[in-house]
Design a protein around this motif. Structure first.
Motif, short mmCIF file in Angstrom:
data_model
loop_
_atom_site.label_atom_id
_atom_site.label_comp_id
_atom_site.label_asym_id
_atom_site.label_seq_id
_atom_site.Cartn_x
_atom_site.Cartn_y
_atom_site.Cartn_z
N THR A 1 0.83 -0.97 -0.37
CA THR A 1 0.21 0.40 0.29
C THR A 1 1.00 1.16 0.24
OG1 THR A 1 -0.47 0.08 2.49
CG2 THR A 1 -1.66 -0.80 0.65
N GLN B 1 0.53 5.54 0.57
CA GLN B 1 -0.49 6.61 1.34
C GLN B 1 0.39 7.64 2.21
OE1 GLN B 1 -1.21 3.79 4.82
NE2 GLN B 1 -2.72 5.27 4.90
N THR C 1 -5.69 5.81 10.13
CA THR C 1 -5.88 5.54 9.06
C THR C 1 -5.93 6.86 8.24
OG1 THR C 1 -6.53 2.84 10.14
CG2 THR C 1 -7.55 4.28 7.41
N LEU C 2 -5.75 6.92 7.42
CA LEU C 2 -5.56 7.78 6.31
C LEU C 2 -6.15 7.02 4.98
CD1 LEU C 2 -3.16 10.65 7.15
CD2 LEU C 2 -5.45 10.47 7.49
N LYS C 3 -6.09 7.76 4.17
CA LYS C 3 -6.20 7.35 2.54
C LYS C 3 -5.84 7.05 1.81
CE LYS C 3 -8.88 8.96 -2.20
NZ LYS C 3 -8.98 9.86 -2.57
N ILE C 4 -5.56 4.83 0.69
CA ILE C 4 -4.50 4.85 1.14
C ILE C 4 -4.72 5.14 -0.72
CG2 ILE C 4 -3.63 2.63 -0.40
CD1 ILE C 4 -4.75 0.87 2.08
N TRP C 5 -3.69 6.23 -1.28
CA TRP C 5 -3.36 6.22 -2.71
C TRP C 5 -3.55 5.21 -3.49
CZ3 TRP C 5 0.80 10.75 -3.31
CH2 TRP C 5 0.02 11.52 -2.50
N GLY D 1 -5.82 16.47 6.64
CA GLY D 1 -5.56 15.54 5.79
C GLY D 1 -4.59 14.76 6.27
#
Length: 430
Positions: free
Chosen positions: A68, A70, A77-81, A334
């Protein structure tokens, strides 16, 4: 007790100590390496990660790797790119990351399964970290708030009580348990004082998060310094460990968020002013040289080092490892915020809590630091994420030096501590 049984128990105890002293290593190692040796990129660059898997220190082949990519998430938890799988060929696999269009940190995590057991590792790279700006802001009454707090503290007599601890003393150092008056209670610590006559520079050691007993730094005193190690919770620091464990599980559980919606009664107000009171105590000692005080610590202690230097102009030098409590509002913008990474749910994301946090954020004390400082942390720290620490460091307008040990997480190499001690001792002795 017969001799054979006694010796058997001794052997079992020694074996237990040996087992617990072994390093926590795993049979399979996952290694994620960036293509820049300093792990640092310009905005717009696309880093490429090489992933290898070793068993018995030998490269493995043909294994599927899940990955992963990110923004650095800390331990939240932050958004996975991006995510996917790749196979090991000739001992490694490569993954190309996307671009970052602003200063920050990007993490690649790789996971493999070998014989039914999962192994993983990650590497975090930086993009123009010296351009990172804080997300928190400075309250208009910040200086007034803390000046009033210091004024109220100054009206309270220190009334130090020093109790010699003969069992901890050496032929060169006397060790004392110390009790001081603080706002709303007490502050306690351990003073290590050289037996050698004369006036000495001083080191204030401020603690990392948690609740525990303290033993002081005899090595500081052997090197010729007054060394004062404090606890922050208003309780003696020489009790049995189980007392502190019970408090951590009970009355002081999650103490860092206590009264977070009320700046006058927030937990850390008494703590920060307690650090000032510790400086008052050092200044009162006849064996203090009256001139030189350094402050040092790691994590929460790294935060308190910067905070104390920002609050109290009697501090001459500071040395901080991975300062916590930095740019706490990062998650609202973010990116990862500093420990304790609080603004991630409905309970904490309330205007009054966010506003209160600004009075206790390291970022806002960093603005007032004017003394030389030594700083060190790693890019892989998921407790005190690097973006949060740079947000504070970049604001410091004073002589400073940063020693990045990229692969470290929330720990230090012995070499880092040796560098810190050498720097701090040298400053205080000059």
């Amino acid at each position: 007790m017969n001799t054979r049984l006694y010796l058997s128990l001794i052997c079992i105890a020694l074996l237990s100590l040996y087992v617990h002293a072994q390093p926590q290593r795993k049979l399979v190692k996952v290694i994620v390496s960036p293509d820049q040796t300093d792990w640092t990129y310009a905005i717009g660059d696309r880093p490429e990660f090489s992933i290898s898997v070793l068993r018995n220190n030998m490269p493995m082949e043909g294994i599927q790797i899940s990955y992963t990519i990110q923004p650095d998430p800390g331990y939240r938890t932050l958004k996975i790119w991006d995510k996917g799988t790749v196979s090991l060929k000739n001992g490694s696999a490569k993954v190309k990351a996307g671009k970052m269009d602003e200063p920050g940190f990007l993490r690649c995590t790789a996971t493999v399964t070998v014989d039914g057991k999962e192994y993983s590792s990650y590497t975090t790279v930086g993009f123009a970290p010296h351009k990172i700006e804080p997300t928190t802001t400075l309250p208009k009454d910040f200086e007034e708030f803390w000046n009033q707090g210091k004024k109220a503290l100054a009206e309270i007599p220190i009334n130090p009580i020093m109790t010699l601890l003969p069992e901890r003393c050496t032929d060169k150092v006397d060790v004392y348990h110390v009790e001081l008056n603080n706002i709303k209670g007490k502050i306690y610590g351990i003073l290590c004082r050289p037996k050698k006559e004369g006036k000495h520079p001083a080191i204030l050691r401020v603690p990392g998060a948690g609740i525990r007993p303290y033993y002081g730094e005899v090595s500081d005193a052997e090197a010729g310094f007054l060394s004062f190690t404090i606890g922050i919770h208003g309780i003696p620091v020489n009790m049995e460990k189980k007392v502190y464990d019970n408090l951590m599980q009970g009355a002081l559980n999650s103490y860092w968020t206590t009264n977070l919606d009320d700046k006058d009664n927030a937990y850390y107000k008494r703590v920060y002013l307690g650090c000032v009171r510790a400086v008052d105590f050092i200044e009162s000692l006849e064996s203090f040289n009256g001139e030189d005080i350094g402050v040092t610590g790691g994590s929460q202690g790294g935060a308190l080092s910067i905070i104390t230097a920002g609050l109290d102009d009697r501090i001459d030098y500071l040395a901080a490892f991975y300062p916590a409590l930095s740019d706490l509002t990062g998650f609202l913008h973010g990116r990862a915020g500093g420990w304790p990474q609080i603004f991630v749910d409905e309970y904490t994301n309330k205007p009054e809590k966010i506003e209160t946090s600004k009075y206790f954020d390291v970022v806002n004390f960093a603005r007032f630091v004017k003394v030389p400082g030594w700083y060190s942390w790693g890019y892989n720290d998921n407790v005190c994420p690097p973006a949060s620490m740079y947000a504070a460091y970049n604001l410091i307008d004073a002589k400073k030096e940063l020693h990045v040990f990229q692969e470290t997480q929330h720990w230090t190499f012995p070499e880092q501590r040796e560098l810190r001690n050498a720097w701090l001792y040298r400053q205080l002795n000059d």
